[in-house]
Scaffold this motif. Structure first.
Motif, PDB file in Angstrom:
ATOM      1  N   LYS A 105       0.808  -1.174   0.156  1.00 26.79           N
ATOM      2  CA  LYS A 105      -0.185  -0.008  -0.191  1.00 26.79           C
ATOM      3  C   LYS A 105       0.866   1.140   0.159  1.00 26.79           C
ATOM      4  CE  LYS A 105      -0.433   0.485   5.181  1.00 26.79           C
ATOM      5  NZ  LYS A 105       0.231   1.685   5.101  1.00 26.79           N
ATOM      6  N   LYS A 106       0.221   2.309  -0.619  1.00 29.50           N
ATOM      7  CA  LYS A 106       1.031   3.484  -0.607  1.00 29.50           C
ATOM      8  C   LYS A 106       1.150   4.074   0.617  1.00 29.50           C
ATOM      9  CE  LYS A 106       1.004   8.107  -2.739  1.00 29.50           C
ATOM     10  NZ  LYS A 106       0.285   9.228  -3.844  1.00 29.50           N
ATOM     11  N   GLU A 107       2.224   4.490   1.248  1.00 29.99           N
ATOM     12  CA  GLU A 107       2.159   5.115   2.656  1.00 29.99           C
ATOM     13  C   GLU A 107       1.486   6.314   2.771  1.00 29.99           C
ATOM     14  OE1 GLU A 107       3.201   3.545   5.219  1.00 29.99           O
ATOM     15  OE2 GLU A 107       4.748   1.964   4.302  1.00 29.99           O
ATOM     16  N   ASN A 108       0.840   7.016   3.864  1.00 29.84           N
ATOM     17  CA  ASN A 108       0.431   8.179   4.108  1.00 29.84           C
ATOM     18  C   ASN A 108       1.082   9.028   4.969  1.00 29.84           C
ATOM     19  OD1 ASN A 108      -1.560  10.287   4.304  1.00 29.84           O
ATOM     20  ND2 ASN A 108      -3.041   9.062   5.623  1.00 29.84           N
ATOM     21  N   LYS A 109       1.992   9.980   4.222  1.00 34.40           N
ATOM     22  CA  LYS A 109       3.206  10.498   4.638  1.00 34.40           C
ATOM     23  C   LYS A 109       2.725  12.031   5.400  1.00 34.40           C
ATOM     24  CE  LYS A 109       5.654  10.192   0.963  1.00 34.40           C
ATOM     25  NZ  LYS A 109       4.771   9.663   0.050  1.00 34.40           N
ATOM     26  N   LEU A 110       3.498  12.380   6.220  1.00 30.57           N
ATOM     27  CA  LEU A 110       3.569  13.788   6.482  1.00 30.57           C
ATOM     28  C   LEU A 110       3.686  14.795   5.503  1.00 30.57           C
ATOM     29  CD1 LEU A 110       3.619  15.817   8.911  1.00 30.57           C
ATOM     30  CD2 LEU A 110       6.133  15.401   8.921  1.00 30.57           C
ATOM     31  N   GLY A 111       4.964  14.537   4.651  1.00 30.40           N
ATOM     32  CA  GLY A 111       5.236  15.416   3.710  1.00 30.40           C
ATOM     33  C   GLY A 111       5.834  14.599   2.558  1.00 30.40           C
ATOM     34  N   ILE A 112       6.389  15.314   1.530  1.00 26.45           N
ATOM     35  CA  ILE A 112       6.520  14.712  -0.048  1.00 26.45           C
ATOM     36  C   ILE A 112       5.364  13.857  -0.447  1.00 26.45           C
ATOM     37  CG2 ILE A 112       8.942  15.165   0.081  1.00 26.45           C
ATOM     38  CD1 ILE A 112       9.281  12.113   0.618  1.00 26.45           C
ATOM     39  N   ARG A 113       4.193  14.293  -0.146  1.00 31.62           N
ATOM     40  CA  ARG A 113       3.039  13.363  -0.299  1.00 31.62           C
ATOM     41  C   ARG A 113       2.968  13.170  -1.928  1.00 31.62           C
ATOM     42  NH1 ARG A 113      -0.765  12.732   3.578  1.00 31.62           N
ATOM     43  NH2 ARG A 113      -2.774  13.188   2.184  1.00 31.62           N
ATOM     44  N   THR A 114       3.504  13.772  -2.671  1.00 33.04           N
ATOM     45  CA  THR A 114       3.153  13.705  -4.059  1.00 33.04           C
ATOM     46  C   THR A 114       4.252  12.361  -4.716  1.00 33.04           C
ATOM     47  OG1 THR A 114       4.877  15.492  -4.569  1.00 33.04           O
ATOM     48  CG2 THR A 114       2.503  16.057  -4.880  1.00 33.04           C
ATOM     49  N   SER A 115       5.243  12.227  -3.851  1.00 30.21           N
ATOM     50  CA  SER A 115       6.092  10.765  -3.995  1.00 30.21           C
ATOM     51  C   SER A 115       5.357   9.794  -3.541  1.00 30.21           C
ATOM     52  CB  SER A 115       7.337  11.198  -3.260  1.00 30.21           C
ATOM     53  OG  SER A 115       8.084  10.024  -3.209  1.00 30.21           O
ATOM     54  N   ASP A 116       5.683   8.749  -4.529  1.00 27.97           N
ATOM     55  CA  ASP A 116       4.983   7.425  -4.023  1.00 27.97           C
ATOM     56  C   ASP A 116       5.919   6.369  -3.353  1.00 27.97           C
ATOM     57  OD1 ASP A 116       2.511   5.223  -5.523  1.00 27.97           O
ATOM     58  OD2 ASP A 116       4.529   4.375  -4.823  1.00 27.97           O
TER      59      ASP A 116
END
Length: 378
Positions: free
Chosen positions: A196-207
């Motif tokens: 699954k794609k990580e739900n991140k704090l930042g660089i959210r446009t990075s997969d």
């Protein structure tokens, strides 16, 4: 010493800045909010020749020098740190093991994938092996003309959008670094599962994904270097890529700084622009100094590498200093904007979130200090 960019470097920097300002920055917030990979931006980057900045000329790429690559990484990240991560992770990280340890055939096969506008990913970190990467548990077992890969990689940039991986595994965990081996792996190989794609704090446009390898058959022809050379290939690859992570940090910091300067000139308090207050002026001065010092670290590391001189310590200087600077600059930008800096209507809160990863990936800034200290004391 010559601090003047060449005409080509200036031209490429201008192209990248224009693209960042026109194509990336206006929509970066929307992609960030939706936690969406910017497929259209990546397509356009390929069209203008900014997606293959790490491909050597002899393999169909632009053959850019290290400083030009750093300038482009900085400007793309000025537009969006996540998009910068996508480009750098593919061209200047995942490609490095092939550049360092690959033979001519392997380089032609790998770079042909990038030249088609596709992406690559570097698979090193594991759920239980981050900074202590030598403790990896992903295994590679030789069976005739193939290796059988089993294991899990964690926090892999471009994990869900890449067509080719560079993967590190061990033939024998008891051998520690001497048992590590490197491969090129087609992501469509049976047994490769994209998590699954990580739900991140930042660089959210990075997969960012977890990658699972279950009895994945990798041809011996895809092994980079010899058995036992994987750790050396890995360390050399990270040395090469760290100045570009630093360049990305500079780009994010520069964007935050410019937003803070603009706001400080426009915001009226006590009857005059807040830029007239010494407290704000000192913050802006510190931001400008930190950014310029970071950029100089980046360019010296790139210069040393281009000259064939030792650059490991300078690469760690650049990565640690620029990463810390980006975090401080973006925090100060939020402070200067006050309440407006804390809301998503303004971009500085996103810059702050994007900056944090610059202190973490590609070797935490604490690990950079370990590298630096080891060089000092050796």
């Amino acid at each position: 010493m010559d601090f003047k960019y060449t005409e080509e470097q200036e031209a490429m920097r201008a192209v990248a800045r224009k693209f960042a300002e026109k194509e990336i920055a206006p929509v970066a917030g929307q992609y960030d909010e939706k936690d969406e990979f910017p497929t259209e931006i990546i397509r356009k980057l390929h069209e203008v020749g900014l997606l293959t900045i790490g491909v050597p000329e002899e393999y169909g790429g632009p053959g850019l020098d290290p400083i030009t690559q750093a300038l482009i990484a900085e400007e793309i990240s000025f537009g969006d740190g996540g998009t910068g991560t996508t480009v750098v992770a593919s061209n200047l990280l995942a490609a490095n093991p092939v550049f360092v340890g690959g033979n001519d055939d392997q380089k032609r096969r790998f770079y042909s994938v990038l030249n088609e506008g596709k992406l690559a990913a570097f698979c090193l970190t594991e759920p239980g092996a981050g900074s202590d990467a030598v403790s990896m548990s992903t295994t590679a077992r030789r069976e005739g003309d193939y290796y059988i890969l089993n294991g899990t990689k964690q926090f892999i940039s471009n994990g869900g959008v890449a067509d080719i991986f560079t993967v590190f595994a061990t033939t024998d965990r008891s051998l520690r670094h001497k048992g590590i081996i490197a491969f090129m792996v087609d992501t469509h190989t049976p047994g490769v599962t994209i998590g699954k794609k990580e739900n991140k704090l930042g660089i959210r446009t990075s997969d960012t994904r977890q990658i699972i390898f279950e009895d994945v058959k990798v041809p011996v022809a895809n092994r980079l270097g010899e058995e036992g050379e994987g750790w050396t290939i890995c360390m050399k690859s990270l040395d090469i890529s760290r100045p570009y992570i630093a360049a990305m940090a500079v780009g994010i910091a520069q964007a935050a700084y410019e937003a803070a300067v603009k706001y400080a000139k426009e915001r009226i308090a006590f009857g005059k622009p807040i830029a007239t207050f010494q407290a704000i002026q000192f913050m802006l001065a510190d931001m400008a100094m930190g950014i310029e010092a970071s950029r100089l670290f980046v360019h010296k590391a790139c210069f040393l590498r281009e000259q064939g001189l030792p650059f490991t310590q300078m690469a760690s200087f650049a990565k640690a200093f620029a990463g810390d600077t980006a975090m401080k600059v973006t925090l100060d930008a939020v402070q200067i904007l006050g309440g407006y800096g804390y809301v998503k209507e303004y971009p500085v809160e996103k810059f702050m979130r994007d900056a944090k990863i610059m202190q973490i990936y590609e070797g935490t800034n604490q690990i950079q200090r370990v590298v630096i200290a080891n060089n000092i004391l050796r």
